[in-house]
Design a protein around this motif. Structure first.
Motif, PDB file in Angstrom:
ATOM      1  N   LEU A   1       0.607  -0.983   0.058  1.00 45.37           N
ATOM      2  CA  LEU A   1      -0.027  -0.019   0.056  1.00 45.37           C
ATOM      3  C   LEU A   1       0.878   1.448   0.141  1.00 45.37           C
ATOM      4  O   LEU A   1       0.554   2.251  -0.740  1.00 45.37           O
ATOM      5  N   PHE A   2       1.825   1.207   0.826  1.00 45.30           N
ATOM      6  CA  PHE A   2       2.761   2.513   0.905  1.00 45.30           C
ATOM      7  C   PHE A   2       3.573   2.640  -0.326  1.00 45.30           C
ATOM      8  O   PHE A   2       3.626   3.690  -0.715  1.00 45.30           O
ATOM      9  N   PHE A   3       4.678   1.625  -0.395  1.00 38.65           N
ATOM     10  CA  PHE A   3       5.500   1.700  -1.487  1.00 38.65           C
ATOM     11  C   PHE A   3       4.777   1.180  -2.943  1.00 38.65           C
ATOM     12  O   PHE A   3       5.420   1.820  -3.942  1.00 38.65           O
ATOM     13  N   GLY A   4       4.069   0.282  -2.979  1.00 37.15           N
ATOM     14  CA  GLY A   4       3.804  -0.154  -4.260  1.00 37.15           C
ATOM     15  C   GLY A   4       2.531   0.672  -4.770  1.00 37.15           C
ATOM     16  O   GLY A   4       2.634   1.013  -5.812  1.00 37.15           O
ATOM     17  N   LEU A   5       1.718   1.290  -4.075  1.00 35.13           N
ATOM     18  CA  LEU A   5       0.829   2.011  -4.762  1.00 35.13           C
ATOM     19  C   LEU A   5       0.882   3.478  -4.266  1.00 35.13           C
ATOM     20  O   LEU A   5       0.061   4.363  -4.562  1.00 35.13           O
ATOM     21  N   HIS A   6       2.184   3.786  -3.398  1.00 33.87           N
ATOM     22  CA  HIS A   6       2.253   5.289  -3.125  1.00 33.87           C
ATOM     23  C   HIS A   6       1.223   5.863  -2.690  1.00 33.87           C
ATOM     24  O   HIS A   6       0.980   7.046  -2.824  1.00 33.87           O
ATOM     25  N   ASN A   7       0.924   5.063  -1.564  1.00 31.11           N
ATOM     26  CA  ASN A   7      -0.587   5.761  -0.814  1.00 31.11           C
ATOM     27  C   ASN A   7      -0.454   5.700   0.629  1.00 31.11           C
ATOM     28  O   ASN A   7      -0.889   4.640   1.615  1.00 31.11           O
ATOM     29  N   PRO A   8       0.205   6.763   1.218  1.00 33.54           N
ATOM     30  CA  PRO A   8       0.443   6.740   2.538  1.00 33.54           C
ATOM     31  C   PRO A   8      -0.962   6.858   3.422  1.00 33.54           C
ATOM     32  O   PRO A   8      -1.060   6.465   4.665  1.00 33.54           O
ATOM     33  N   LEU A   9      -2.055   7.579   2.867  1.00 35.18           N
ATOM     34  CA  LEU A   9      -3.206   7.545   3.576  1.00 35.18           C
ATOM     35  C   LEU A   9      -3.637   5.917   3.469  1.00 35.18           C
ATOM     36  O   LEU A   9      -4.203   5.783   4.716  1.00 35.18           O
ATOM     37  N   LEU A  10      -3.911   5.402   2.871  1.00 40.40           N
ATOM     38  CA  LEU A  10      -4.390   3.936   2.783  1.00 40.40           C
ATOM     39  C   LEU A  10      -3.407   3.171   3.807  1.00 40.40           C
ATOM     40  O   LEU A  10      -3.761   2.286   4.720  1.00 40.40           O
ATOM     41  N   ALA A  11      -1.980   3.176   3.550  1.00 37.48           N
ATOM     42  CA  ALA A  11      -1.037   2.619   4.363  1.00 37.48           C
ATOM     43  C   ALA A  11      -1.364   2.974   5.897  1.00 37.48           C
ATOM     44  O   ALA A  11      -1.470   2.404   6.944  1.00 37.48           O
ATOM     45  N   GLY A  12      -1.574   4.425   5.948  1.00 39.11           N
ATOM     46  CA  GLY A  12      -1.837   4.807   7.528  1.00 39.11           C
ATOM     47  C   GLY A  12      -3.180   3.893   8.084  1.00 39.11           C
ATOM     48  O   GLY A  12      -2.979   3.813   9.383  1.00 39.11           O
ATOM     49  N   ILE A  13      -4.113   3.950   7.380  1.00 40.49           N
ATOM     50  CA  ILE A  13      -5.336   3.250   7.978  1.00 40.49           C
ATOM     51  C   ILE A  13      -4.976   1.818   8.206  1.00 40.49           C
ATOM     52  O   ILE A  13      -5.248   1.228   9.236  1.00 40.49           O
ATOM     53  N   GLU A  14      -4.509   1.071   7.110  1.00 40.03           N
ATOM     54  CA  GLU A  14      -4.079  -0.318   7.368  1.00 40.03           C
ATOM     55  C   GLU A  14      -3.166  -0.656   8.364  1.00 40.03           C
ATOM     56  O   GLU A  14      -3.148  -1.527   9.110  1.00 40.03           O
ATOM     57  N   ILE A  15      -1.936   0.528   8.803  1.00 39.67           N
ATOM     58  CA  ILE A  15      -1.183   0.337   9.849  1.00 39.67           C
ATOM     59  C   ILE A  15      -1.881   0.215  11.223  1.00 39.67           C
ATOM     60  O   ILE A  15      -1.297  -0.580  11.962  1.00 39.67           O
ATOM     61  N   ILE A  16      -3.037   0.792  11.285  1.00 37.41           N
ATOM     62  CA  ILE A  16      -3.810   0.886  12.641  1.00 37.41           C
ATOM     63  C   ILE A  16      -4.121  -0.754  12.743  1.00 37.41           C
ATOM     64  O   ILE A  16      -4.293  -1.061  13.862  1.00 37.41           O
ATOM     65  N   VAL A  17      -4.780  -1.328  11.681  1.00 37.05           N
ATOM     66  CA  VAL A  17      -5.403  -2.585  11.861  1.00 37.05           C
ATOM     67  C   VAL A  17      -4.164  -3.546  12.249  1.00 37.05           C
ATOM     68  O   VAL A  17      -4.072  -4.444  13.004  1.00 37.05           O
ATOM     69  N   LEU A  18      -3.103  -3.561  11.296  1.00 32.57           N
ATOM     70  CA  LEU A  18      -1.945  -3.930  11.721  1.00 32.57           C
ATOM     71  C   LEU A  18      -1.589  -4.051  13.228  1.00 32.57           C
ATOM     72  O   LEU A  18      -0.952  -5.176  13.623  1.00 32.57           O
ATOM     73  N   TRP A  19      -1.407  -2.846  13.803  1.00 31.78           N
ATOM     74  CA  TRP A  19      -0.947  -2.855  14.978  1.00 31.78           C
ATOM     75  C   TRP A  19      -1.882  -3.408  15.980  1.00 31.78           C
ATOM     76  O   TRP A  19      -1.282  -4.075  17.114  1.00 31.78           O
ATOM     77  N   LEU A  20      -3.253  -3.183  15.809  1.00 27.14           N
ATOM     78  CA  LEU A  20      -4.139  -4.062  16.778  1.00 27.14           C
ATOM     79  C   LEU A  20      -3.899  -5.539  16.517  1.00 27.14           C
ATOM     80  O   LEU A  20      -3.986  -6.374  17.586  1.00 27.14           O
TER      81      LEU A  20
END
Length: 158
Positions: free
Chosen positions: A97-116
């Motif tokens: 999401l972050f590096f492949g799609l160049h999408n820090p917003l989507l990666a930011g949302i996903e990292i919250i789920v990852l952290w949980l």
């Protein structure tokens, strides 16, 4: 399979996930990522590979120790390993999401789920093997830092 084989199996799996995540990030590190405005606390690029390698090894050891308890606590071990597998998949997805799609917003949302899911895995692992729980704490700390970094990069580049 003995304990050492289980640990090695999962360590190799974690390192493979890291390797394939690295492939996704490789081109973006030299093309897109340098164009981003980053916060002052952004670490140098060279730090990420050794840190992630150590974290993947620690994750694998932790999961292998938990897997080794399957014959004694099958239900709780299955639950813990499912949480582990989900967080590992989410870990790989973040790189895409972050590096492949160049999408820090989507990666930011996903990292919250990852952290949980990392936290849930830590809780489940701690119930089975204290060392496995402790081995997840540096990973939880690093992803906490990565979450702050991710959101700062998004904010500075929106």
């Amino acid at each position: 399979m003995n304990k050492i084989s289980k640990i090695l199996c999962i360590v190799v799996t974690c390192l493979a996930v890291g390797y394939f995540s690295g492939i996704v990030t490789q081109s973006a590190i030299t093309t897109w990522y340098p164009t981003l405005v980053k916060p002052s606390f952004n670490p140098p690029n060279w730090i990420f590979a050794p840190v992630w390698s150590m974290l993947y090894i620690m994750m694998g050891i932790a999961a292998g120790l938990v897997w080794d308890r399957m014959d004694f606590e099958p239900e709780i071990v299955k639950k813990a390993l499912i949480a582990f597998a989900i967080q590992l998949a989410l870990n790989a997805l973040w790189s895409y999401l972050f590096f492949g799609l160049h999408n820090p917003l989507l990666a930011g949302i996903e990292i919250i789920v990852l952290w949980l899911f990392i936290y849930e895995t830590y809780v489940q692992f701690s119930k089975i093997n204290k060392l496995s729980g402790y081995l997840f704490l540096p990973y939880l700390a690093w992803v906490s830092f990565a979450m702050v970094l991710n959101w700062n990069i998004w904010w500075l580049n929106r």
